[in-house]
Design a protein around this motif. Sequence first.
Motif, PDB file in Angstrom:
ATOM      1  N   PRO A 165       0.825  -1.219   0.000  1.00 45.20           N
ATOM      2  CA  PRO A 165       0.000   0.000   0.000  1.00 45.20           C
ATOM      3  C   PRO A 165       0.855   1.263   0.000  1.00 45.20           C
ATOM      4  CG  PRO A 165      -0.807  -1.571   1.618  1.00 45.20           C
ATOM      5  CD  PRO A 165       0.510  -2.090   1.145  1.00 45.20           C
ATOM      6  N   GLU A 166       0.346   2.284  -0.621  1.00 47.50           N
ATOM      7  CA  GLU A 166       1.086   3.538  -0.746  1.00 47.50           C
ATOM      8  C   GLU A 166       1.509   4.104   0.604  1.00 47.50           C
ATOM      9  OE1 GLU A 166      -0.281   7.930  -2.005  1.00 47.50           O
ATOM     10  OE2 GLU A 166      -0.256   6.506  -3.680  1.00 47.50           O
ATOM     11  N   GLU A 167       0.598   4.144   1.565  1.00 46.57           N
ATOM     12  CA  GLU A 167       0.936   4.738   2.867  1.00 46.57           C
ATOM     13  C   GLU A 167       2.043   3.961   3.575  1.00 46.57           C
ATOM     14  OE1 GLU A 167      -0.038   7.695   3.854  1.00 46.57           O
ATOM     15  OE2 GLU A 167      -1.097   7.779   1.936  1.00 46.57           O
ATOM     16  N   GLU A 168       2.055   2.641   3.407  1.00 46.73           N
ATOM     17  CA  GLU A 168       3.115   1.829   4.015  1.00 46.73           C
ATOM     18  C   GLU A 168       4.462   2.122   3.359  1.00 46.73           C
ATOM     19  OE1 GLU A 168       5.092  -0.970   6.417  1.00 46.73           O
ATOM     20  OE2 GLU A 168       3.133   0.012   6.622  1.00 46.73           O
ATOM     21  N   MET A 169       4.462   2.274   2.036  1.00 46.71           N
ATOM     22  CA  MET A 169       5.724   2.591   1.354  1.00 46.71           C
ATOM     23  C   MET A 169       6.246   3.965   1.774  1.00 46.71           C
ATOM     24  SD  MET A 169       5.503   0.972  -2.501  1.00 46.71           S
ATOM     25  CE  MET A 169       3.867   1.552  -2.960  1.00 46.71           C
ATOM     26  N   ILE A 170       5.343   4.922   1.896  1.00 46.75           N
ATOM     27  CA  ILE A 170       5.762   6.260   2.338  1.00 46.75           C
ATOM     28  C   ILE A 170       6.389   6.184   3.729  1.00 46.75           C
ATOM     29  CG2 ILE A 170       4.902   8.535   3.055  1.00 46.75           C
ATOM     30  CD1 ILE A 170       2.827   8.278   0.774  1.00 46.75           C
ATOM     31  N   LYS A 171       5.733   5.452   4.636  1.00 44.48           N
ATOM     32  CA  LYS A 171       6.246   5.317   6.002  1.00 44.48           C
ATOM     33  C   LYS A 171       7.634   4.688   6.005  1.00 44.48           C
ATOM     34  CE  LYS A 171       4.597   2.096   8.739  1.00 44.48           C
ATOM     35  NZ  LYS A 171       3.666   1.336   9.613  1.00 44.48           N
ATOM     36  N   ARG A 172       7.815   3.640   5.206  1.00 41.54           N
ATOM     37  CA  ARG A 172       9.113   2.955   5.167  1.00 41.54           C
ATOM     38  C   ARG A 172      10.211   3.858   4.619  1.00 41.54           C
ATOM     39  NH1 ARG A 172       7.465  -2.949   2.597  1.00 41.54           N
ATOM     40  NH2 ARG A 172       6.190  -3.706   4.342  1.00 41.54           N
ATOM     41  N   VAL A 173       9.905   4.581   3.547  1.00 40.73           N
ATOM     42  CA  VAL A 173      10.920   5.453   2.955  1.00 40.73           C
ATOM     43  C   VAL A 173      11.319   6.545   3.930  1.00 40.73           C
ATOM     44  CG1 VAL A 173      11.395   7.106   1.111  1.00 40.73           C
ATOM     45  CG2 VAL A 173      10.212   4.973   0.579  1.00 40.73           C
TER      46      VAL A 173
END
Length: 239
Positions: A165-173
């Motif tokens: 999911p987009e929000e998870e990728m943003i959080k990880r980055v």
Amino acid sequence: MWRRAASLSSSIFSSSSSRRALRDRGAYSSKAMEFSSAEPFKGEGCLSKEKNLYITFVLGGPGSGKGTQCAKIVENFGYTHLSAGELLRQEIASNSEDGVMILDMIKEGKIVPSEVTVKLIQKGMESCDNGKFLIDGFPRNEENRTAFEQIIGAEPNIVLFFDCPEEEMIKRVLNRNEGRVDDNIETIRKRLKVFAASHYPVIDYYSKKGKLCKIDAIGTEDEIFERVRPVFAACEGVQ
């Protein structure tokens, strides 16, 4: 634990038409899940004639965890990992004629020609005896895909897509703290939008050919790898 899928996460592809098209296709049959060595692409390249190749393209948005999982695949299954981005960075660092050209193009905001990237991948493939390759972050678009087939003379056996999911990728980055100047929410969202627009046709193409393996990229590194492991365990059985 894993499954081939023609449908992709709507969190990655925001276009409503893309979501509808993917929903309509549904899942592949069990027959499409069988692993077999792909017939070599009859293009200009001859690498596929010189080696018994098993090629995996590895795709996923920034922060999807594909680099981490590639390291685990290398450790457990003996693949050679070639990152398209890292190969470009190494060529720039070498200060070669091609490296200077690549850097100049990046500075000018131009796209590095597909042929340049593919030939760096080809050099990496030719430099080792191993015939099992993870090609990470490539192809980024349809032009990359066709250039690879023409120059290498082969298609991938499978395409691994880390669906996150987009929000998870943003959080990880944001949490990886690598000091990149573009690691902020606004620019990350732009990168994800570019990823969706450029990669969707490639992912869709391989979905139709029955070569796509979609991996649920939510969970710990080990949990995600347990979804990846059966894919490569099955591959080992057909090589």
